[in-house]
Design a protein around this motif. Sequence first.
Motif, PDB file in Angstrom:
ATOM      1  N   LYS A  56      10.557  53.046  10.364  1.00 31.83           N
ATOM      2  CA  LYS A  56      10.421  53.377  11.784  1.00 31.83           C
ATOM      3  C   LYS A  56      11.607  52.880  12.601  1.00 31.83           C
ATOM      4  CE  LYS A  56       6.268  51.643  12.304  1.00 31.83           C
ATOM      5  NZ  LYS A  56       4.937  51.277  12.876  1.00 31.83           N
ATOM      6  N   ASN A  57      12.172  51.765  12.231  1.00 37.36           N
ATOM      7  CA  ASN A  57      13.294  51.185  12.992  1.00 37.36           C
ATOM      8  C   ASN A  57      14.602  51.262  12.218  1.00 37.36           C
ATOM      9  OD1 ASN A  57      11.527  50.344  15.140  1.00 37.36           O
ATOM     10  ND2 ASN A  57      10.828  48.684  13.806  1.00 37.36           N
ATOM     11  N   HIS A  58      14.730  52.322  11.417  1.00 30.46           N
ATOM     12  CA  HIS A  58      15.921  52.463  10.581  1.00 30.46           C
ATOM     13  C   HIS A  58      17.171  52.658  11.438  1.00 30.46           C
ATOM     14  CE1 HIS A  58      17.930  53.312   6.756  1.00 30.46           C
ATOM     15  NE2 HIS A  58      18.623  54.229   7.418  1.00 30.46           N
ATOM     16  N   LEU A  59      18.244  51.947  11.096  1.00 29.25           N
ATOM     17  CA  LEU A  59      19.509  52.041  11.818  1.00 29.25           C
ATOM     18  C   LEU A  59      20.523  52.831  11.000  1.00 29.25           C
ATOM     19  CD1 LEU A  59      19.815  48.372  13.151  1.00 29.25           C
ATOM     20  CD2 LEU A  59      19.022  50.395  14.395  1.00 29.25           C
ATOM     21  N   PHE A  60      21.088  53.862  11.605  1.00 27.82           N
ATOM     22  CA  PHE A  60      22.090  54.682  10.945  1.00 27.82           C
ATOM     23  C   PHE A  60      23.487  54.150  11.267  1.00 27.82           C
ATOM     24  CE2 PHE A  60      18.359  57.336  11.329  1.00 27.82           C
ATOM     25  CZ  PHE A  60      18.288  57.947  10.080  1.00 27.82           C
ATOM     26  N   VAL A  61      24.437  54.481  10.394  1.00 27.60           N
ATOM     27  CA  VAL A  61      25.811  54.015  10.536  1.00 27.60           C
ATOM     28  C   VAL A  61      26.688  55.185  10.965  1.00 27.60           C
ATOM     29  CG1 VAL A  61      27.775  52.948   9.363  1.00 27.60           C
ATOM     30  CG2 VAL A  61      25.446  52.301   8.724  1.00 27.60           C
ATOM     31  N   SER A  62      27.426  55.013  12.041  1.00 26.54           N
ATOM     32  CA  SER A  62      28.314  56.064  12.524  1.00 26.54           C
ATOM     33  C   SER A  62      29.613  56.067  11.731  1.00 26.54           C
ATOM     34  CB  SER A  62      28.632  55.861  14.008  1.00 26.54           C
ATOM     35  OG  SER A  62      27.457  55.933  14.774  1.00 26.54           O
ATOM     36  N   ASN A  63      30.171  57.253  11.557  1.00 23.93           N
ATOM     37  CA  ASN A  63      31.463  57.383  10.879  1.00 23.93           C
ATOM     38  C   ASN A  63      32.436  58.058  11.841  1.00 23.93           C
ATOM     39  OD1 ASN A  63      33.564  57.541   9.078  1.00 23.93           O
ATOM     40  ND2 ASN A  63      32.732  59.270   7.933  1.00 23.93           N
ATOM     41  N   ASN A  64      33.325  57.276  12.394  1.00 24.42           N
ATOM     42  CA  ASN A  64      34.300  57.796  13.345  1.00 24.42           C
ATOM     43  C   ASN A  64      35.645  58.098  12.696  1.00 24.42           C
ATOM     44  OD1 ASN A  64      32.481  57.494  15.560  1.00 24.42           O
ATOM     45  ND2 ASN A  64      32.921  55.286  15.561  1.00 24.42           N
ATOM     46  N   SER A  65      35.654  58.040  11.372  1.00 25.00           N
ATOM     47  CA  SER A  65      36.893  58.274  10.629  1.00 25.00           C
ATOM     48  C   SER A  65      36.937  59.698  10.103  1.00 25.00           C
ATOM     49  CB  SER A  65      36.997  57.289   9.461  1.00 25.00           C
ATOM     50  OG  SER A  65      38.056  57.633   8.599  1.00 25.00           O
ATOM     51  N   GLU A  66      38.139  60.202   9.869  1.00 29.07           N
ATOM     52  CA  GLU A  66      38.292  61.509   9.238  1.00 29.07           C
ATOM     53  C   GLU A  66      37.984  61.429   7.749  1.00 29.07           C
ATOM     54  OE1 GLU A  66      42.148  63.046  10.037  1.00 29.07           O
ATOM     55  OE2 GLU A  66      41.819  63.234  12.209  1.00 29.07           O
ATOM     56  N   LYS A  67      37.994  60.224   7.203  1.00 27.23           N
ATOM     57  CA  LYS A  67      37.701  60.035   5.786  1.00 27.23           C
ATOM     58  C   LYS A  67      36.194  60.066   5.560  1.00 27.23           C
ATOM     59  CE  LYS A  67      41.805  57.237   4.816  1.00 27.23           C
ATOM     60  NZ  LYS A  67      42.296  55.948   4.250  1.00 27.23           N
ATOM     61  N   PHE A  68      35.798  60.257   4.282  1.00 27.94           N
ATOM     62  CA  PHE A  68      34.381  60.225   3.930  1.00 27.94           C
ATOM     63  C   PHE A  68      33.828  58.833   4.215  1.00 27.94           C
ATOM     64  CE2 PHE A  68      33.058  63.801   0.846  1.00 27.94           C
ATOM     65  CZ  PHE A  68      33.743  64.740   1.596  1.00 27.94           C
ATOM     66  N   GLU A  69      32.565  58.796   4.642  1.00 26.90           N
ATOM     67  CA  GLU A  69      31.904  57.512   4.813  1.00 26.90           C
ATOM     68  C   GLU A  69      31.853  56.783   3.474  1.00 26.90           C
ATOM     69  OE1 GLU A  69      27.941  58.264   6.191  1.00 26.90           O
ATOM     70  OE2 GLU A  69      27.427  59.502   4.463  1.00 26.90           O
ATOM     71  N   THR A  70      31.766  55.471   3.513  1.00 27.31           N
ATOM     72  CA  THR A  70      31.701  54.693   2.288  1.00 27.31           C
ATOM     73  C   THR A  70      30.380  54.922   1.576  1.00 27.31           C
ATOM     74  OG1 THR A  70      30.723  52.774   3.351  1.00 27.31           O
ATOM     75  CG2 THR A  70      33.148  52.904   3.323  1.00 27.31           C
TER      76      THR A  70
END
Length: 370
Positions: A56-70
Amino acid sequence: MIKYNDEEIAKYAKTFNSLCKKNNITSFWWDTNLLIKRDKQETFPKIIDSIMDCYKNHLFVSNNSEKFETAQSSVTNMKVGWNLGNTLDANKYRAVLNKEKNIWEENLNLTGLSTETCWHMPKTTREMIHYVKTLGFNAVRVPITWIGHLDKNNIVDSKWMARVKEVVDYVLEEEMYCIINIHHDAGGIGYIRSCESSYNQFGDRVKSIYTQMANQFSDYGEKLLFSGINEIIDENTSWADPTENASFWVNKWNQLFVDTIRSTGGKNKERNLVVMGPAGKSSKIAMEQFEMPSDSTENHLIFEFHNYDPQSFCWPQNPDGSNKNETPFWNEERDSKILEEVFNNLMTFKDKLKAPIICGEYAAWPKKID
């Protein structure tokens, strides 16, 4: 009216996903039209609610890079997943080792698009995948068996590749993550085994499948992940803890996977890749012998394990009565401890893996309660 043990499974699902959440592991429920009845768009709501309650309180990670997320960001953002089981992975094939000749002999009884429904699952539609999304899942693992769709030169049938692409697109168009793999080409009926004879006989075939898969989806973004070979077991079809020799060949297959995908270039240089140990195990022996493959790109590998513990509760009912300890009831004190031990053991190898973790398969089959 038939009564099922969905309330008991809800307790199991809550325990399992709570442990996944605690250890930053993403879970994928293995489904064969039982938890989610795709053709009718129905489900057991108590089980779904127990799973989603953990996030319910899951936090997502933003990807502001042009590269693929880790890889770690990808696992975090997948949140919780579901398997399109017994569908694109269905087949009528078996490989048997001729020990006298040291050659794997193949028996293929069905080819073409009809394999998708040969294990009595409905044909996947866009509406089915949308329904999965509405239930709260954010990722779909799409197991694929490629044998039965290859010519003598190991070229994938264009109609089959188009169907795979169609299903992948269903998932991605719902803005969910999608994982595709090589599935029942391995396991108890497959030709991919953790032994030298299999690697020597079929290494070129597997490399060809990976290359075509990678090229087909070379322009796809970071929400598409490639996984290696599902549940590789040895030439004796043993699901027990692996021998050192079996683990050696699993590690070889995984390295072939990573090297082949990376060699296709483009977005595949950074695509997040998923690898698995012998038979999908996370036991102490399996983990001690497992080695993460080397990779030309840092922070883009994920480790996958499978779990169906406790088996007396999770496995389907056996009509022949062979499972004497079978029960439809979840014993909170005993069964939770079993799962805690699984996760505690796995996390002792976190530093060795140096990679985020997913549980690619877990489930408890509904059982009738008299």
